[in-house]
Design an enzyme around this catalytic site. Structure first.
Site, mmCIF file in Angstrom:
data_model
loop_
_atom_site.group_PDB
_atom_site.id
_atom_site.type_symbol
_atom_site.label_atom_id
_atom_site.label_comp_id
_atom_site.label_asym_id
_atom_site.label_seq_id
_atom_site.Cartn_x
_atom_site.Cartn_y
_atom_site.Cartn_z
ATOM 1 N NE ARG A 252 -3.652 -2.185 2.633
ATOM 2 C CZ ARG A 252 -4.284 -2.655 3.661
ATOM 3 N NH1 ARG A 252 -4.078 -2.359 4.800
ATOM 4 N NH2 ARG A 252 -4.921 -3.738 3.631
ATOM 5 C CG LEU A 347 -7.837 14.508 -23.486
ATOM 6 C CD1 LEU A 347 -7.340 15.071 -22.274
ATOM 7 C CD2 LEU A 347 -7.084 13.167 -23.598
ATOM 8 C CD GLU A 372 -1.803 -4.440 -2.450
ATOM 9 O OE1 GLU A 372 -1.616 -4.469 -1.172
ATOM 10 O OE2 GLU A 372 -1.307 -5.173 -3.137
#
Lengths: 393, 262
Positions: A252, A347, A372
């Site tokens: 992590r 975009l 995680e």
């Protein structure tokens, strides 16, 4: 008009880095630009990971970077973090490969295995000649790993492992798996770690089909059908959830840095695009709504950089704790995901095309947001830390 | 075999260079600095030669204290030790005469330098050095695109050392030539000689412990008064907007009558 600001280091965080730390960052950046960027689009399209790069990652010192001895590079946590930031600027799948190998497979061997296992696996894993994976999550047990149902039953000088693991990065391409299973009873305290080599009878892996995220990464299920491993393959040095959680704590930490790299990639793409794209007779970068998005992005990126740098300094001083790691993972991954979505909107239609890196990062970060320790679980870890009351145990 | 290799700290070629309003200097504040790319090729070649023939690779830079970073980068690639001549910016002739002093001290078999630095593009220091030393020179060292695999390319030097000579393939006008120069000699590197390796993370850590000797330029006892001065810097002219043509006929007409290239 004032001079435009180039890059992402608006607060000159570079000044807080030592010369060797900057050299690490720059060397990994060059590797990513030259060796990874030209191929990532095709791998993402095809759903493949270029395993042939494993030995290059090893030669660069990107596998087990902070581990000491056994042929491992032995660098500081800050240098490692900067490297992970650059890898994830390339792709979350690339950083995941290095995270799993270093933090989830090599780390427990280094920390908990006996000398024979360390010498057998670590030098080759550091070189990328052997690839590892980490089997904790199961089809029915994700955020609550203490309830895992994989069993390891002792039979003479062997353990017989039965069960199934899912969402395992590098699973089908790994030479060895770190598998967490319960040995005596049903409680979390019964969890022990094992090294299971590829090719052991009864051990098989399959790839998860239909992934829309982390496509340039191998994600697998592992099946253990009465797999016999010698007792030496069990980690003597740890028992209970502490074993796998200590590994996740390492990983992590790298993710918190890596997310900054993803955010930088999507921010740069947004700035370049906004300055080059004219609408209504001028670049869209000249419109207030677009500027607000860019300002929010760079604002959060700078904060995220400082957050992981301070965490790294604490870690190198040996005074960090898992709550701080949760804080950083939670903040930076959400930050990067927000940046990616915002960049995608700047975009416009081009944002959904893989001609630009933005959508790829955006959908990758949906996985990073969840794996995680999900964002929500890290929220509850922080909640427990500030109130003293656990909302999930 | 002992090899002296030079590394100049230059402005990052990927960043736009800014000039002071009076055109007297380049603004270095906020500028990113990198090793001269041709010098990185020189370092790579030196390391490959060292792997093939043994010996030592010594990295030299001339400049301010900041240039230590560029020496460390070369040490991180694998060079053995560094020498930093502390100095203001010099012209090519002064650089060559500084190097003459270092060559007298270090006695290398080979000096490998980038053919030019990407900041001033002078392309003179190597040639001047060979002249002052009375050594042969092989400039613009290159390598043909042969049948090497990637792995082989990563191992083999382009410069071939045998029988006290260096065989060097050179890029010259209109083609390639191979010359043999007796050692000691000066070689300058062109772009296609090799692809510099990545500095590994352990390499960067090892480089921290390697020696970088600092030599104040005054201690060398040479006159470095510049013979070449930068008189004026100017931005390249801004590109004018193009025009759209309706069809091929109009394009051909414009190429013929306006551009006069047909």
């Amino acid at each position: 008009m004032s001079e435009p600001f180039h890059g992402t280091d608006l607060l000159d965080v570079d000044r807080l880095l030592a010369e060797d730390e900057r050299l690490v960052r720059d060397s990994v950046a060059r590797w990513v630009d030259e060796r990874w960027m030209p191929i990532v689009k095709d791998h993402f399209r095809n759903g493949t990971f270029p395993l042939e790069l494993a030995t290059e990652l090893g030669a660069m010192g990107l596998l087990g970077t902070t581990l000491v001895g056994y042929g491992c590079p032995g660098l500081s946590s800050v240098a490692y973090g900067l490297a992970m930031e650059e890898l994830e600027r390339g792709d979350s799948g690339l950083r995941s490969f290095a995270s799993v190998q270093g933090s989830l497979a090599m780390y427990p061997i280094h920390a908990y295995a006996d000398e024979a296992l360390k010498n057998r696996y670590l030098p080759k894993m550091a070189k990328g000649e052997l690839v590892g994976c980490f089997g904790l999550t199961e089809p029915d047990h994700g955020s609550d790993p203490g309830a895992l149902s994989t069993r390891a039953v002792r039979d003479g000088r062997e353990y017989v492992i039965s069960g199934e693991k899912l969402w395992i990065t590098n699973g089908s391409c790994a030479d060895l798996a770190i598998v967490w299973a319960k040995v005596d009873g049903q409680g979390a305290d019964d969890i022990r770690g094992f090294v299971v080599e590829k090719g052991t009878p009864g051990f098989s892996a399959y790839d998860v089909d239909g992934k829309l995220s982390l496509r340039a990464s191998v994600t697998s299920g592992l099946v253990f059908d009465e797999v016999r491993v010698p007792e030496e393959n069990m980690f003597k040095g740890v028992r209970g959830l502490r074993g796998p959680l200590s590994c996740l704590n390492q990983a992590r930490y790298g993710i918190a840095w890596g997310a900054v790299g993803s955010a930088i990639a999507v921010y740069r793409a947004a700035v370049d695009y906004a300055k080059a794209r004219p609408q209504f007779g001028r670049p869209i970068a000249g419109f207030q709504l677009v500027q607000a998005k860019l300002a929010d992005m760079i604002n959060e990126i700078v904060k995220g950089q400082l957050l992981v740098l301070q965490l790294g300094r604490l870690k190198d001083a040996g005074v960090s704790n898992p709550v701080q790691v949760s804080l950083a993972k939670r903040n930076n991954v959400k930050m990067a995901l927000d940046c990616a979505r915002s960049s995608r909107s700047i975009l416009g239609a081009n944002g959904i095309s893989d001609e630009y890196p933005v959508f790829r990062h955006m959908v990758n970060l949906e996985s990073v947001f969840t794996y995680e320790g999900t964002h929500d679980i890290h929220t509850l870890i922080l909640g427990r830390a500030v109130t003293g009351i656990s909302a999930f145990e | 075999m002992k090899i002296l290799v030079t590394v100049k700290r230059v402005t990052d070629y990927e960043r736009k260079v800014k000039i002071t309003p009076d055109g007297s200097a380049i603004i270095t504040e906020g500028m990113n600095f990198v090793p001269n790319p041709f010098d990185e090729i020189a370092v790579e070649e030196a390391l490959r030669l060292q792997k093939a023939h043994g010996g030592e690779v010594v990295v030299v830079s001339i400049g301010a204290k900041d240039a230590t970073t560029q020496i460390r980068q070369a040490l991180a690639m694998g060079a053995d030790r560094g020498i930093l001549v502390l100095s203001d910016e010099l012209d090519s002739d002064a650089v060559a005469r500084v190097l003459v002093k270092l060559v007298a001290e270090e006695k290398p078999d080979l000096v490998i330098m980038g053919k030019q630095a990407t900041d001033d593009d002078a392309n003179q220091a190597g040639q001047l050095l060979a002249g002052y030393l009375g050594w042969p020179q092989a400039t613009f060292a290159s390598k043909t695109e042969g049948l090497e695999s990637e792995a082989e390319k990563a191992q083999k030097p382009g410069v071939v050392i045998e029988n006290g000579e260096a065989l060097v393939l050179r890029e010259v006008d209109g083609g390639l030539e191979t010359i043999a120069v007796t050692l000691p000699a000066v070689v300058t590197t062109d772009l296609r000689l090799n692809h510099p390796r990545f500095a590994s993370l352990p390499g960067i850590m090892k480089a921290k412990k390697k020696e970088v000797k600092e030599v104040p330029i005054a201690s060398l006892g040479i006159d470095v008064t510049p013979k070449v001065k930068n008189v004026k810097f100017a931005e390249p002219p801004t590109r004018k907007a193009g025009v759209k043509v309706a069809d091929v006929a109009e394009l051909v007409a414009k190429l013929k009558n306006e551009a006069k290239v047909l």
